[in-house]
Design a protein around this motif. Structure first.
Motif: not given
Length: 219
Positions: A146, A150, A212-219
């Motif tokens: 991750r 990021s 947005l992709f970074t936030r989604r990938s960290q959820e």
């Protein structure tokens, strides 16, 4: 609006950002992993030097790169001798500038990611006979995946918006070194507001999607 005039800075920005981000992640991974696993005298000074481009004005970073890579420097002369042409005011100079300004952000992200990896797992693998490279490849990197993602995305976004250092060391040559930020600057300066708005919308959209992709990938 001329299609070629519009898409040329967009294409160049994406190319520069992609290549710079790959370089930043590869170099940043090697350095951040070593720095997170080793202690030595002067480590704080070295890390401070790594982070310096994060706080220096981009024009200062660009000026230093211009001095370092210019024809009067030994590095500039060596590059010109190896490749038959100077690097300043070329597409590669834009890559160098973007890489330097994006490195601190990626380095910090990668270092935090490596610090979160359980050292006991790495020690167990070494006790079982694994080399440092095997530990990095099979344990550390998968667990820090991750942070790697990021670092790449944040580095890409930083490269995409780079202006000052790029302008200093690569210039603003249409079709060769003109990126979206430098194109916006020229469009505003020459009263071409429609072009400036189009490029602004483009870079805002790219940056929004990346974050947005970074936030989604960290959820």
């Amino acid at each position: 609006m001329n299609g070629t005039a519009f898409w040329s800075p967009v294409r160049l920005s994406l190319q520069v950002s992609l290549l710079s981000s790959v370089i930043v992640v590869i170099v940043g991974t090697a350095i951040a992993w070593r720095m997170s696993r080793r202690s030595f005298h002067g480590k704080t000074l070295v890390e401070t030097a790594f982070l310096l481009p994060l706080v220096l004005p981009p024009t200062v970073v660009g000026f230093l790169l211009l001095v370092l890579l210019g024809r009067r420097s030994w590095a500039g002369r060596a590059i010109e001798w190896l490749f038959g042409a100077p690097i300043v005011f070329t597409w590669w100079a834009a890559v160098v500038a973007a890489t330097v300004v994006a490195f601190p952000l990626a380095y910090q992200t990668l270092k935090v990611g490596f610090a979160s990896v359980d050292r006991n797992l790495e020690d167990a693998a070494r006790n079982a006979g694994a080399s440092d490279w095997q530990v990095l490849r099979h344990i550390t990197l998968p667990l820090a995946s991750r942070a790697l993602l990021s670092a790449f995305i944040l580095g890409f976004a930083r490269c995409l918006g780079e202006f000052g250092a790029t302008l200093m060391v690569a210039g603003n040559i249409p079709g060769r070194t003109q990126t979206i930020p430098t194109a916006i600057y020229v469009a505003v300066d020459t009263g071409k507001s429609s072009m400036a708005w189009a490029w602004t919308a483009c870079i805002v959209l790219f940056s929004f999607l990346l974050l947005l992709f970074t936030r989604r990938s960290q959820e």
